[in-house]
Design an enzyme around this catalytic site. Sequence first.
Site, PDB file in Angstrom:
ATOM      1  CB  SER A  48     -31.835   7.862 -33.913  1.00  0.00           C
ATOM      2  OG  SER A  48     -31.556   7.521 -32.593  1.00  0.00           O
ATOM      3  CB  SER A  87     -28.339   6.525 -32.477  1.00  0.00           C
ATOM      4  OG  SER A  87     -29.327   5.802 -33.255  1.00  0.00           O
ATOM      5  CE  LYS A 130     -28.571   3.356 -35.791  1.00  0.00           C
ATOM      6  NZ  LYS A 130     -29.978   4.093 -35.286  1.00  0.00           N
TER       7      LYS A 130
END
Lengths: 474, 484
Positions: free
Chosen positions: B173, B149, B74
């Site tokens: 997330s 997210s 990420k």
Amino acid sequence: MTFETVIGLEIHAELATKSKIYCSCSTAFGADVNTQTCPICTGMPGVLPVLNKKVVDYAITAGLAMNCEITEYGKQDRKNYFYPDLPKAYQTSQYDLPICKNGYLDVEVDGAIKRIGITRIHIEEDAGKLIHDGLRGASLVDYNRCGVPLIEIVTEPDMRSPEEARAFLEKVKSILEYTGVSDCKMQEGSLRCDVNLSVRPLGQKEFGTRTEMKNINSFSAAYRAMVGERQRQIELIEDGGEVVQATRRWDDAKGESFEMRSKEEAHDYRYFPEPDLVPIVVDREWVERIRASLPELPDERKRRYIAELGLPEYDAKLLTASKSISDYFEKTVGLGAPAKAVSNLLMGDISRILHEREMESIPFEPVFLAKAISLYTEQIVSSGALKKIIEALFDEEKEPEEIAKEKGLIQVSDESALIPIIQKILNDNPKAVEELKSGKEKAMGFFVGQAMRASKGSANPQLVNKLVKELLKI
Amino acid sequence: MSTIHEYAELLKQRKLSSVELTKQYLARIEKADAQIGSYITVCSDDALAAAGKADERIAKGEATLLTGIPVGIKDNICTEGITTTCASKMLYNFVPPYDATVTKRLKNEGAVILGKLNMDEFAMGSSTESSYFKKTKNPYDLTRVPGGSSGGSAASVSADLAPYALGSDTGGSIRQPAAFCGNVGLKPTYGLVSRFGLIAFASSLDQIGSFTKDVTDCAIVLNAIAGYDKMDSTSVDADKTDYTKALGLPLKGMKVGVPKQYLESGIQTEIREAVENAIKVYEMLGAECEECSLPLSKFALPAYYLISSAEASSNLARFDGIKYGYRAEEYHGLTDLYEITRSEGFGEEVKRRIMLGTYALSSGYYDAYYKKAQQVRGLIKRDFAACFEKYDVLLTPTTPTTAYKFGEKSDPVAMYMGDICTVAVNIAGLPAISIPAGLDKKGMPIGIQLIANSFDERKLLTAAYAYERETGYEKLRPTVKEVE
């Protein structure tokens, strides 16, 4: 109307740790810009702080030396504001659970002891430094100082004059030096203070409106700022005006303070607990370990000088005010020099020369001072010659005896060499001889003076005294 | 065939080299990611170099299970020398001079980093729509969001653009996008995995975790990333344990609590049914299931948004245009520089949360908002603690709905409501896992969530693995076309 001044202080001291508060960068002063930085102290994205335990040790040490309670469960908080010297845009400090609280120090002003309350001592990090580059019209930032650990000492509004405040500042400085918590180098900004000051008509209970003067980096400037601000406030009130609560900047060169921001413009720092750090839990064992390792503090040392070395209180107080001078004194006395003689020189000629030469510490080892003093006590040199030797030691660390020889300061203690000189003086000054014989002791001074002049200062005055009496058979 | 444990076996038997495997993935990214949009940065050269080294290590017999296996990270986890943007204009050019601890740990294992994955800007969002760079599509239906997210992480694993991925979970997330894309997503206990190098959103809630194709891989990755880090004061010095040992343990005697508040209103029927089916599966496997109660659940969401926004308002203050990242092109003076840089550099959602958090911390409001939220936090922890006195794990839906269409949740509060099943876990610092539980009528993945007490990841893995073995839902895969 007579006014009373009310003063509270906030003192920031840089701690003597080798590394910064939340990373392992060096705290050494004077390095090239931005060479003592890392992702942590420059606030790179994603980095986390790890508290330097030594910072807590030092804060506890300062707290114990200033009679504080030590908080068992403390925490750190973020103080949020934007400024380029603060790379995270928050300063990690302590808000409601400082490491130390409710302490005090006793200070002496004009022979009276006054107790000044210490509200709290907390730990926090220093910010970087802005450098304004006039040539390029730019502002640059040096982050070397960013993350250098500080303690902030906050007092109660207990001081009633700039003199009391100055005495308090000096006391704090000497304690921080004695305990090794801070090296207190004012020129390097390792000790700075904010002054909160108000005035009120004598006898009034309520405090007057106060102003705060920030970041004053010398005690003498702080003193001038307090005197100046007191005067400004009194004049304002006497002219029918009102003091406005504000943060002011003291311009020491102009001798005036200027308003920086009013109460309405005060920052909202939005303090909240620092989530990246865990609580500071200080157990009894930790506190006791530090208490046991506390060194002798200035007041104890002063009492010892009076009781054990027989120094007058005045000497003891003056010597112990500075740890470095006091340590120097002890080492010199430890080498066998008489305490009072060492004290006289340190308080007199040596401190004068230090001041003249704008030096912070004595540039030669105590052993040289001890040897110089022994030349004097053994009557090898005169007291005037001793001063010359010390002056010379400031130029070059050298054996005092050698200096005395080079400069021809060795006293003539050889009677056979002095007798002809004295006889000649006696012959040339019959009137003075008569006076002396008739009991006027003052005349002896004249003969000694003449003998010193004739021998270019090398005659041993005691010997001259003895020989004059022998030659005149009195 | 695409799990870590399968690849590890092939690499070990020398039927496949890491360079070959890495090339396969880089080629697939090249062909398929244009549709999915999961990567912000692909680092082919670095990946191939790392693969070459991994092959040498495998040849010497010094490989671990992760050696030579590609991974996506990420884009809020720092990677030395590789741009790390947080999917924000503010950090569009930020190249970290250091690795996050998890990055370092993966590198030590010989992992091959394929690239950096898309996300909601600064991890604020639940659909990855707030990324400055691109939208990531759900591999099951390109008109739907992948969740957020960590939408890029979830989509990349789902579409097999990475064997596994790392993400971060502040309020769901990891678990929510894992549910939306049909992955196994683990949010470990707060403090189990170092946060050093994770660009902070909300420091007291953030935790790094994994997206994998099955529970076995989840345990393998956790073995690599968990553990004390002296660089993170909030990391916990717990005993090292082999999480794969928790797989395959019998469920007999395990107590599963099903908090009723999580099945009340607003839960999509098929998701409720999936939870009910899971109860049956667990009972069949010998566990005891029982309804339980977390009465303060409804306060978790407001408390979460106050605490996370407050911390974010401070954490994101450092992005000021002075030291790195975006700086406004034109400004007059310092305040102007700050204002224009931050107005232009941050997106709408980030600004909304900074405003909200700044307000919550302001003098005069602190007690009513931030302090109150922290008190609620304490009570929610107690709520969970009471449940864990009785139950080994709790079973809930991961999300109230399956993946929705782009633009469908334009109202921020509607978007926030989607986090209703996940935020309490972060508030309480607990570990939780989302595992695939089939598809709804539209063919979109459903996720169920298991929650355990702090540092009880082993129980989570035991329960998750047993369910997976029984149902086989982890084998479901979307069809993603490769375009030449």
